[in-house]
Design an enzyme around this catalytic site. Structure first.
Site, mmCIF file in Angstrom:
data_model
loop_
_atom_site.group_PDB
_atom_site.id
_atom_site.type_symbol
_atom_site.label_atom_id
_atom_site.label_comp_id
_atom_site.label_asym_id
_atom_site.label_seq_id
_atom_site.Cartn_x
_atom_site.Cartn_y
_atom_site.Cartn_z
ATOM 1 N N HIS A 19 -0.176 25.866 -6.154
ATOM 2 C CA HIS A 19 -0.794 24.917 -7.083
ATOM 3 C C HIS A 19 -2.297 24.783 -6.799
ATOM 4 C CE1 HIS A 19 -1.529 20.641 -8.458
ATOM 5 N NE2 HIS A 19 -1.017 21.203 -9.541
ATOM 6 N N HIS A 62 -10.411 21.682 -12.400
ATOM 7 C CA HIS A 62 -9.411 20.669 -12.735
ATOM 8 C C HIS A 62 -9.987 19.466 -13.480
ATOM 9 C CE1 HIS A 62 -6.725 17.214 -12.173
ATOM 10 N NE2 HIS A 62 -5.747 18.115 -12.252
#
Ligand code: G3P
Ligand code: MG
Length: 269
Positions: A19, A62
Site C-alpha cells: 500500500h 496521495h
C-alpha cells in the site's frame, strides 16, 4: 470478454499488495517505497494514488495538498510537474530519503513493469471537480503508452469515474472503493456491478463475512486495506479475500502459509 475478472493468486491465496509501496519503511508513493516492494519476494502488487499536476501530468501522490509529504506547500493541482519535482518528498519520513521526488505514473510503471501488478487509485477531488473524462483518459493514456493495460487494476472512490473508464476501455480491470458513510446500505455486488467493476475494495473495519459471500456469489474480487500485522492479515485472509493491502507488505508475506504457521511467526515477534 469474460467477466468479471478474478485474480488468481498463488494456490488460491490472496494477493499481497504494498500500500503506497512499503510505506512503513520508506516514504509513501516514492520510487524508494516501490523499489523495496519490487525486490521483496512474495509481494504481487503495489497500490498507489494518482492526481493531475497543473500541466495535466499524472503524478503519484496521495493528498490534495503537498504539505504533509513534501517540502512544498499548497494544492498539487496548482503546480506544474517541473515545480512539483523541485520538492523533497522523502525528508519528512527520514533524512536519508531527501533525494526522493514525487514520481510520475510513467516512472513508477517503468520501474515495476514485468515485476509487479499495479493498483492505480485515482483520487477524485470533491473540492475541484475535473472536467468529465479528463482524469480517466490521462491515466489510461499513460497505462497504454507503458504497455501495461493487462497488469493494472484501476480503482476509485468515484464510481461514476470508474464506470466511464470501463466504458472507454472495456479491457481494463477496475475496482470500486467502499465509502462506509455513503455506501452502507449497498452490498459489494450492488456497488461493483453498477460500475461494471471486477473488484470491490474496503477497509479492514468495514469488511464482513456476508460482504465476502455476496462478492463471491457474483464473482467479484475483494481487496482489503490496510493490514499491518500478521495477526490482522490472517483474520482477513481467513474470510477468503483476494487481496490484502499493507503498509508493511514485506512483513505480511508469510500470511500465505497456513494459519498456524502464521500464528507461530507472530509469536516469535
Ligand atoms: O486503495 C485503498 C486505499 O488506498 C484507499 O485509501 O486514503 O489510503 O488512498 P487511501
Ligand atoms: Mg490509496
Amino acid at each position: 470478454m469474460e467477466r468479471p475478472y478474478r485474480p488468481q493468486p498463488p494456490q488460491g491465496e490472496p494477493h499481497i499488495i504494498a500500500h503506497r509501496g512499503i510505506s512503513a519503511k520508506a516514504p509513501e508513493n516514492t520510487l524508494a517505497a516501490f523499489s523495496m516492494a519490487a525486490s521483496t519476494e512474495g509481494i504481487d502488487m503495489i497500490e498507489l494514488d494518482v492526481r493531475l499536476s497543473l500541466d495535466e501530468e499524472v503524478v503519484v501522490f496521495h493528498d490534495r495538498s503537498l504539505q504533509r509529504t513534501t517540502t512544498g506547500n499548497g494544492i498539487v493541482r496548482r503546480y506544474t510537474l517541473q515545480e512539483i519535482k523541485q520538492f523533497d518528498a522523502g525528508s519528512w519520513f527520514h533524512p536519508s530519503f531527501s533525494h526522493e521526488r514525487v514520481p510520475t505514473l510513467v516512472e513508477v510503471l517503468n520501474l515495476v513493469r514485468g515485476r509487479l501488478l499495479v493498483n492505480i487509485e485515482i483520487k477524485s477531488d470533491l473540492f475541484h471537480r475535473e472536467p468529465k473524462g479528463l482524469l480517466e483518459t490521462k491515466v489510461l493514456q499513460v497505462v497504454e503508452e507503458c504497455g501495461m493495460l493487462d497488469q493494472v487494476l484501476i480503482s476509485s472512490f468515484d464510481h461514476q469515474l470508474i464506470a466511464r473508464l470501463k466504458h472507454i476501455c472495456p479491457h481494463v480491470q477496475t475496482g470500486t472503493l467502499y465509502n462506509l458513510y455513503r455506501d452502507f446500505t449497498k452490498t459489494p455486488s450492488d456497488i461493483a456491478l453498477r460500475a461494471d467493476a471486477a473488484a470491490f475494495i474496503c477497509a479492514k473495519h468495514e469488511i464482513t463475512r456476508s460482504m465476502v459471500n455476496d462478492a463471491q456469489r457474483h464473482r467479484i474480487a475483494v481487496y482489503v486495506y490496510t493490514l499491518d500485522s500478521i495477526r490482522d492479515a490472517e483474520k482477513i485472509r481467513a474470510l477468503g479475500v483476494d487481496g490484502i493491502m499493507s503498509n508493511r507488505a514485506d512483513d505480511i508475506v508469510p500470511v500465505r502459509r497456513s494459519a498456524s504457521s502464521a500464528e507461530s511467526l507472530e509469536h516469535q515477534r
